[in-house]
Design a protein around this motif. Structure first.
Motif, PDB file in Angstrom:
ATOM      1  N   UNK A  99       0.838  -1.199   0.000  1.00  0.00           N
ATOM      2  CA  UNK A  99       0.000   0.000   0.000  1.00  0.00           C
ATOM      3  C   UNK A  99       0.873   1.250   0.000  1.00  0.00           C
ATOM      4  N   UNK A 100       0.533   2.186  -0.905  1.00  0.00           N
ATOM      5  CA  UNK A 100       1.127   3.535  -0.864  1.00  0.00           C
ATOM      6  C   UNK A 100      -0.044   4.482  -0.647  1.00  0.00           C
ATOM      7  N   UNK A 101      -0.145   5.001   0.561  1.00  0.00           N
ATOM      8  CA  UNK A 101      -1.284   5.845   0.928  1.00  0.00           C
ATOM      9  C   UNK A 101      -0.877   7.313   0.973  1.00  0.00           C
ATOM     10  N   UNK A 102      -1.601   8.123   0.228  1.00  0.00           N
ATOM     11  CA  UNK A 102      -1.354   9.564   0.247  1.00  0.00           C
ATOM     12  C   UNK A 102      -2.115  10.188   1.402  1.00  0.00           C
ATOM     13  N   UNK A 103      -1.409  10.922   2.256  1.00  0.00           N
ATOM     14  CA  UNK A 103      -2.045  11.652   3.358  1.00  0.00           C
ATOM     15  C   UNK A 103      -2.269  13.085   2.878  1.00  0.00           C
ATOM     16  N   UNK A 104      -3.538  13.468   2.753  1.00  0.00           N
ATOM     17  CA  UNK A 104      -3.880  14.782   2.207  1.00  0.00           C
ATOM     18  C   UNK A 104      -4.760  15.551   3.186  1.00  0.00           C
ATOM     19  N   UNK A 105      -4.506  16.829   3.286  1.00  0.00           N
ATOM     20  CA  UNK A 105      -5.250  17.728   4.179  1.00  0.00           C
ATOM     21  C   UNK A 105      -6.559  18.144   3.509  1.00  0.00           C
ATOM     22  N   UNK A 106      -7.701  17.755   4.101  1.00  0.00           N
ATOM     23  CA  UNK A 106      -9.018  18.080   3.524  1.00  0.00           C
ATOM     24  C   UNK A 106      -9.260  19.579   3.466  1.00  0.00           C
ATOM     25  N   UNK A 107      -8.563  20.331   4.320  1.00  0.00           N
ATOM     26  CA  UNK A 107      -8.765  21.791   4.361  1.00  0.00           C
ATOM     27  C   UNK A 107      -8.259  22.472   3.084  1.00  0.00           C
ATOM     28  N   UNK A 108      -7.411  21.787   2.311  1.00  0.00           N
ATOM     29  CA  UNK A 108      -6.856  22.415   1.101  1.00  0.00           C
ATOM     30  C   UNK A 108      -7.793  22.272  -0.109  1.00  0.00           C
ATOM     31  N   UNK A 109      -8.919  21.584   0.047  1.00  0.00           N
ATOM     32  CA  UNK A 109      -9.924  21.519  -1.020  1.00  0.00           C
ATOM     33  C   UNK A 109      -9.404  20.910  -2.302  1.00  0.00           C
ATOM     34  N   UNK A 110      -9.591  21.642  -3.413  1.00  0.00           N
ATOM     35  CA  UNK A 110      -9.199  21.112  -4.723  1.00  0.00           C
ATOM     36  C   UNK A 110      -7.701  20.895  -4.860  1.00  0.00           C
ATOM     37  N   UNK A 111      -6.905  21.615  -4.056  1.00  0.00           N
ATOM     38  CA  UNK A 111      -5.454  21.385  -4.082  1.00  0.00           C
ATOM     39  C   UNK A 111      -5.128  19.956  -3.653  1.00  0.00           C
ATOM     40  N   UNK A 112      -5.920  19.417  -2.722  1.00  0.00           N
ATOM     41  CA  UNK A 112      -5.719  18.037  -2.280  1.00  0.00           C
ATOM     42  C   UNK A 112      -5.977  17.070  -3.431  1.00  0.00           C
ATOM     43  N   UNK A 113      -6.977  17.377  -4.263  1.00  0.00           N
ATOM     44  CA  UNK A 113      -7.305  16.534  -5.417  1.00  0.00           C
ATOM     45  C   UNK A 113      -6.182  16.587  -6.453  1.00  0.00           C
ATOM     46  N   UNK A 114      -5.690  17.790  -6.732  1.00  0.00           N
ATOM     47  CA  UNK A 114      -4.595  17.964  -7.697  1.00  0.00           C
ATOM     48  C   UNK A 114      -3.330  17.263  -7.224  1.00  0.00           C
ATOM     49  N   UNK A 115      -3.076  17.370  -5.918  1.00  0.00           N
ATOM     50  CA  UNK A 115      -1.892  16.723  -5.348  1.00  0.00           C
ATOM     51  C   UNK A 115      -2.024  15.200  -5.454  1.00  0.00           C
ATOM     52  N   UNK A 116      -3.230  14.675  -5.182  1.00  0.00           N
ATOM     53  CA  UNK A 116      -3.465  13.232  -5.268  1.00  0.00           C
ATOM     54  C   UNK A 116      -3.170  12.734  -6.676  1.00  0.00           C
ATOM     55  N   UNK A 117      -3.581  13.516  -7.675  1.00  0.00           N
ATOM     56  CA  UNK A 117      -3.348  13.134  -9.074  1.00  0.00           C
ATOM     57  C   UNK A 117      -1.844  13.124  -9.379  1.00  0.00           C
ATOM     58  N   UNK A 118      -1.124  14.135  -8.892  1.00  0.00           N
ATOM     59  CA  UNK A 118       0.318  14.234  -9.140  1.00  0.00           C
ATOM     60  C   UNK A 118       1.072  13.060  -8.490  1.00  0.00           C
ATOM     61  N   UNK A 119       0.739  12.738  -7.238  1.00  0.00           N
ATOM     62  CA  UNK A 119       1.392  11.624  -6.549  1.00  0.00           C
ATOM     63  C   UNK A 119       1.045  10.297  -7.221  1.00  0.00           C
ATOM     64  N   UNK A 120      -0.198  10.172  -7.688  1.00  0.00           N
ATOM     65  CA  UNK A 120      -0.611   8.934  -8.341  1.00  0.00           C
ATOM     66  C   UNK A 120       0.137   8.738  -9.665  1.00  0.00           C
ATOM     67  N   UNK A 121       0.268   9.825 -10.427  1.00  0.00           N
ATOM     68  CA  UNK A 121       0.995   9.743 -11.707  1.00  0.00           C
ATOM     69  C   UNK A 121       2.440   9.320 -11.493  1.00  0.00           C
ATOM     70  N   UNK A 122       3.056   9.816 -10.398  1.00  0.00           N
ATOM     71  CA  UNK A 122       4.476   9.537 -10.154  1.00  0.00           C
ATOM     72  C   UNK A 122       4.717   8.193  -9.471  1.00  0.00           C
ATOM     73  N   UNK A 123       3.834   7.829  -8.514  1.00  0.00           N
ATOM     74  CA  UNK A 123       4.106   6.658  -7.682  1.00  0.00           C
ATOM     75  C   UNK A 123       3.117   5.512  -7.843  1.00  0.00           C
ATOM     76  N   UNK A 124       1.906   5.844  -8.325  1.00  0.00           N
ATOM     77  CA  UNK A 124       0.858   4.830  -8.366  1.00  0.00           C
ATOM     78  C   UNK A 124       0.329   4.547  -6.970  1.00  0.00           C
TER      79      UNK A 124
END
Length: 442
Positions: free
Chosen positions: A215-240
C-alpha cells in the motif's frame, strides 16, 4: 465538515418534496440548486457536471415521474449517486501476501503524515496486527523523535532510525528487521516537502522499488480543497498510490476533496482523520458519509465508536444496577466520563438521524463545559450524598456549589435532572416509557 452542503441540499429537497407532482421544469430547477451547492462545497466542476447528468437522467425517468412520492425519489437517487461518487463501497487495506506487509505514507509537509502513521498503527493493532513504525523523514527536525514518542503512546514498536542514514536505507533495514521481532506490518513515515519536486519523488520512487509496498497511501489535508485533489493526481501519476487518507475532516473544510478524489484519480479514500487524538482515525464508508451529507445521521459509526470506547464490563454492571434501581450519582458521573471519551458532544450527536435539523430549528448546541461542571459538582459531594441524593439539603447544596466553583442553581438543576432520570428509568422498567425528560442541556 459537510454542514454547509447539508444545509443547502436540505433546502433544495424540502422544496422538491413540497410539490405534489414533479415536472421537468421543477426537477431542472432543483438540480441547478444541487449543482450550485456542490460547486460552493469546492467539488471539482467536471465531477459536478457528470454527477448532475446522472441524477437528471434518472430523475426524469419513470421511477420519479410516476412515483407517488416524487420528491422522496429524487432524494433517494441523489443519495445513491453520492454513494457511487464516494466510491460505492468501503476500500480496505490489501495486506495479504508477503510478510511483513509494507505501507508507505506519502504526502506534502504539514498534511499530518507522522501523526497519521501512529493513528494507523493503533487502528491496525486493534484489528489484531503487529505494526512496526518506521521514521524515514530525516528532513524535518524532530520528526524521528516525534514518531518514537507517538509509538509509545499507541503501544507499538518503533525502528531506531539514524538521521544520518538515507531514508531508503532506513526503510530497507526496517523491513528486514520486522520479522525478527515477530512484527507483521511495517508503516513507513516518509519525508514531505512544501511542494511537489523531483527530489521528493525520486526518493519515494527509490524507496518503493527497494521495499515493494503493498500500500502507498497519500495523506492529504481536507482543508486544502481542490489542491488536495490535484496533489493526489500528481502523486498517483508519479508513484501509483493505492489510496488516500484525508486528514482534518473535523475542521470547516467544505468537503469538495472528499467528493472529488475518487472521480478525478480513480483511487479510493481508505481512511479519514476526524480529530487530533490518536484514536480519531476511521475507515472511510461511502454510504455513511452520504448519509451525513443528506442529514440522515450515521448510527453504525456511532455504535462502532461506542463499542470500541465503552468498557463492556462496566456497562453490564450498570445494567444490573438499573435493574435493581441502584443507579447513583457516582454511576451517573462514570457514564458522563465514558460519553466524553467518545468525542465532542456535537460530533456524537451529529451521527444521530435528525439532530442537525433539530439544531437548526431550535438552536440546540450542546455545551461541553456543562459536562465538566456536572462532574465537578458530583466530585464535590461526599460518598453518602452520591449514594442518596435525597439527603442533600440547602446547606449541603451551598457547600457543594462552593466546592465545585458553580452556583446553587447549577446544583439544583443537576439534582432535578437526576431525579427526572430516576423516574424515567422506573417507567422504562415498568414498560410505561413515553419519552425523555427535558434533559441535561435544557
Amino acid at each position: 465538515m459537510f454542514d454547509n452542503l447539508q444545509k443547502r441540499l436540505d433546502s433544495v429537497f424540502k422544496k422538491l418534496k413540497g410539490y405534489g407532482r414533479l415536472t421537468e421544469e421543477n426537477i431542472q430547477e432543483g438540480l441547478r440548486e444541487v449543482r450550485l451547492a456542490l460547486l460552493e462545497a469546492d467539488v471539482n466542476y467536471k465531477v459536478v457536471k457528470d454527477f448532475i447528468a446522472k441524477v437528471k437522467e434518472r430523475a426524469l425517468g419513470q421511477e420519479v415521474m410516476e412515483s407517488l412520492t416524487p420528491g422522496q425519489q429524487v432524494v433517494k437517487i441523489v443519495h445513491q449517486e453520492l454513494i457511487e461518487l464516494l466510491g460505492g463501497k468501503t476500500s480496505s487495506l490489501s495486506l495479504a501476501g508477503k510478510s511483513p506487509a509494507v505501507i508507505m505514507l506519502v504526502g506534502l509537509q504539514g498534511s499530518g503524515k507522522t501523526t497519521t502513521s501512529a493513528k494507523l498503527a493503533r487502528f491496525l493493532k486493534k484489528k489484531g496486527r503487529r505494526p512496526y513504525l518506521v521514521p524515514a523523514d530525516v528532513q524535518r527536525p524532530a520528526a524521528i523523535k516525534q514518531l518514537q514518542v507517538l509509538s509509545k503512546q499507541v503501544g507499538v514498536e518503533c525502528y531506531p532510525s539514524d538521521p544520518k542514514e538515507p531514508p531508503v536505507e532506513i526503510a530497507r533495514k526496517a523491513v528486514l528487521k520486522a520479522p525478527l521481532m515477530n512484527l507483521d506490518t511495517v508503516i513507513i513515515d516518509t519525508a514531505g516537502r512544501l511542494h511537489i519536486d523531483e527530489a521528493l519523488m525520486g526518493e519515494l520512487k527509490a524507496m518503493k522499488e527497494k521495499v515493494a509496498p503493498q500500500e502507498i497511501l497519500l495523506v492529504a489535508d481536507a482543508m486544502t480543497g481542490q489542491d488536495a485533489v490535484n496533489m493526489a493526481k500528481a502523486f498517483d501519476d508519479a508513484l501509483g498510490i493505492t489510496g488516500v487518507i484525508l486528514t482534518k475532516l473535523e475542521g470547516d473544510a467544505r468537503g469538495g476533496a472528499a467528493l472529488s478524489i475518487l472521480a478525478v484519480t480513480g483511487k479510493p479514500i481508505k481512511f479519514v482523520g476526524i480529530g487530533e487524538k490518536l484514536d480519531e482515525l476511521e475507515a472511510f464508508h461511502p454510504d455513511r458519509v452520504a448519509n451525513r451529507i443528506l442529514g440522515m445521521g450515521d448510527v453504525l459509526s456511532f455504535i462502532e465508536k461506542a463499542q470500541e470506547t465503552i468498557d463492556r464490563e462496566k456497562a453490564l454492571k450498570l445494567q444490573e444496577k438499573i435493574k435493581k434501581d441502584a443507579f447513583t450519582l457516582e454511576d451517573f458521573r462514570d457514564q458522563l466520563r465514558q460519553i466524553r471519551r467518545l468525542g465532542s458532544l456535537e460530533q456524537i450527536l451529529s451521527m444521530i438521524p435528525g439532530f442537525n435539523k433539530l439544531k437548526k430549528m431550535k438552536g440546540l448546541v450542546p455545551d461541553e463545559k456543562e459536562l465538566i461542571h456536572i462532574e465537578a459538582i458530583i466530585n464535590s459531594m461526599t460518598p453518602e450524598e452520591r449514594a442518596d441524593y435525597k439527603i442533600i439539603n440547602a446547606s449541603r447544596r451551598r457547600r457543594i456549589a462552593k466546592g465545585s466553583g458553580t452556583t446553587v442553581q447549577d446544583v439544583n438543576k443537576l439534582l432535578k435532572n437526576y431525579a427526572e432520570m430516576h423516574k424515567m428509568i422506573k417507567k422504562f422498567k415498568k414498560g410505561k416509557f413515553r419519552g425523555f425528560p427535558q434533559g441535561l442541556f435544557g
